[in-house]
Each structure stands twice: as C-alpha cells, then as structure tokens.
Design a protein around this motif. Structure first.
Motif: not given
Length: 286
Positions: A95-100, A143-148, A163-167
């Motif tokens: 698991h990784r944290l994805i954030y701005k 979850g990624i969709a909601r965060a971005v 996970t690939e192609n992060i916004r």
C-alpha cells in the motif's frame, strides 16, 4: 477471453485479473484479439457477469494474510450455484499513499480507499494523519478517483504500488505504509460450470453445514482425517435466515481427481445438512 474484476483499473483485483488472463492465454497458446479485463462496480456484478456469460471468468479476493477471509466473497461464491474456483493467485499487498504534490501530510483532511486497505494501514494513518477522515470506497481504484477530484490537495488515497498513470500533479509515497509489510491477498479465478474444474489439483475448496447438535463439527473433521486429508484452512459464516446455524468453508490439501477426495465428499454429504464443492486449483506458494 474476458476476465471480470472489481474496478476501476488500478485495483489489486485488476492486477490479479491481468495475471489470470496471462495464464489463460498461455494455456490456449495464443493471446486473442479480444482478450481483455472488464471492470465492474461491485463483486455481485462481477460474478453475475460470469453467470450470465458476459465474461469467461472473474478474479475475486478470497483471503488476506492479515484480515483472513473476505466474507462477502465467501457468501457470494456459496450463493452462485454454477460458479467454481479453478485457479489461485497470491499477490503481495504494497500500500502507498497517493496525494497532491507539495501537500504536507498535516493538510490532508480525507483519505479514500477500500475498507481493507484503510484497516491495513491504521497505524500509519493514526500516526501521520491523525485528524484525517477515513472514507471507505468500493475499491482502491475508486479511492484514487475520489482523491484526484479534489485539487485543493486536502484529499489522499491508499492504493497499490503497481498503480500506473496517476493524474498529473499527484504523487505516490516512496515507501509502503502498511502496518505489516509481509501482506498477501489470495485471489481466485472463477468460472461457470463443473466442466471448467481442473481434472487434477492440490487444493479442494468446499463448504458444509453441520447438524445443530454437540460434536457435529468434530464428526465432520473426523471424516476429513479418516481419509488422510490435511486441511489448510477453515472459516465459519452464519447461515442466512437460520439463526444459530453456521456454514464452514474448508480448503484441503488434496487432488479433486482422487478416489479419497470423492469418497470424503460423499461421506460429508451423508453426514451434514449441506455440502457444496466450491472449487479446485493448484496452490501458489507465497
């Protein structure tokens, strides 16, 4: 070949579906023009797609090495009468944290992910994001969709390292944030019809409901032991609409094609209220 999974793309179920698609294509000795993984909104829709012949198979998680069996999918596999598990795949959960990018952790007010991912990162979340609200989604991909969607930078997500192609503008933490680093999830490939079961296996998966009387579970276990078969796991779930009755989901180390297994299943059917074969496959070591 089409394999259904819990979408959207990027979830662990998607990764498992891609792995199953590779092995299926290899078995057929060719990758077809129409081979693809097909996302669905929830696990009910995933299995309905198999039952209704919209896809050839489905990838579903059945057990996590930390949290145990995935209760919903155990129940669903029981309820869908013509569906069987025919292959297993074990995936390491990272698991990784994805954030701005540029957002300090102290500014993150919401973390979106699947319930299991949130639970498996609880120590990190309590320590690094103690004031963030934890928002459950149907999958890590959702979850990624909601965060971005939140460009203020106040929302983050937990998803897999694959996970690939992060916004653009969002980043992934460099290290795993799971409480337990050696974390694995077992996925099953589900197909329709007994004819899809392998002729030989080293695991058999079935369920049984014992009579509601003293010693009935012991009697079930003695049948398994009498046939020289080693259980690899057992889990109980309440029987719907029958308070006090429990269904036992059992995986055993044996070959579906052997006489011992057929005799064992016959004996269990004679001595229990219900017995259902759920699948057979070759175990993949972690």
């Amino acid at each position: 070949m089409k394999i259904a999974f819990l979408g959207p793309e990027g979830s662990y179920s998607h990764l498992a579906a891609k792995e199953f698609l590779k092995t299926e294509a290899k078995a057929e000795k060719a990758v077809g023009e129409w081979d693809e993984c097909v996302p669905f909104r929830n696990f009910v829709e995933v299995l309905e797609a198999v039952e209704n012949n919209r896809v050839d198979g489905a990838a579903i998680p059945i057990e996590n090495s930390i949290q145990g069996g995935v209760s919903q999918n155990l129940d669903l596999l029981q309820d869908f009468g013509e569906l069987y598990a025919v292959k297993e795949k074990v995936l390491r959960v990272d698991h990784r944290l994805i954030y701005k990018a540029g957002t300090p952790l102290s500014a993150i007010g919401r973390v979106y992910s699947h319930r299991q991912a949130l639970d498996q990162c609880s120590t990190y979340l309590s320590k690094e994001l103690p004031f963030a609200s934890l928002r459950e989604t149907e999958s890590t991909g959702f979850g990624i969709a909601r965060a971005v969607e939140d460009e203020t930078g106040k929302s983050a997500a937990i998803a897999g390292a694959h996970t690939e192609n992060i916004r653009s503008g969002f980043v992934m933490s460099e290290e795993c944030i799971s409480d337990e680093k050696n974390n694995y999830t077992h996925f099953l490939l589900i197909k329709k019809g007994e004819n899809t079961l392998p002729k030989t296996s080293n695991r058999v998966f079935f369920s049984a409901v014992c009579p509601h009387r003293p010693g009935s579970l012991l009697a079930l276990l003695q049948i398994i032991a009498k046939h020289g078969i080693n259980m690899t796991k057992i889990e109980s779930r309440p029987v719907k609409n029958r308070p006090g009755d429990y269904r036992f989901f059992i995986e055993a180390e044996c070959d579906l094609g052997s006489k011992e297994v057929q005799d064992m299943l016959a004996a269990i059917r004679e001595n229990t209220l219900e017995c259902k074969l759920l699948g057979a496959y070759c175990h993949e070591a972690e």
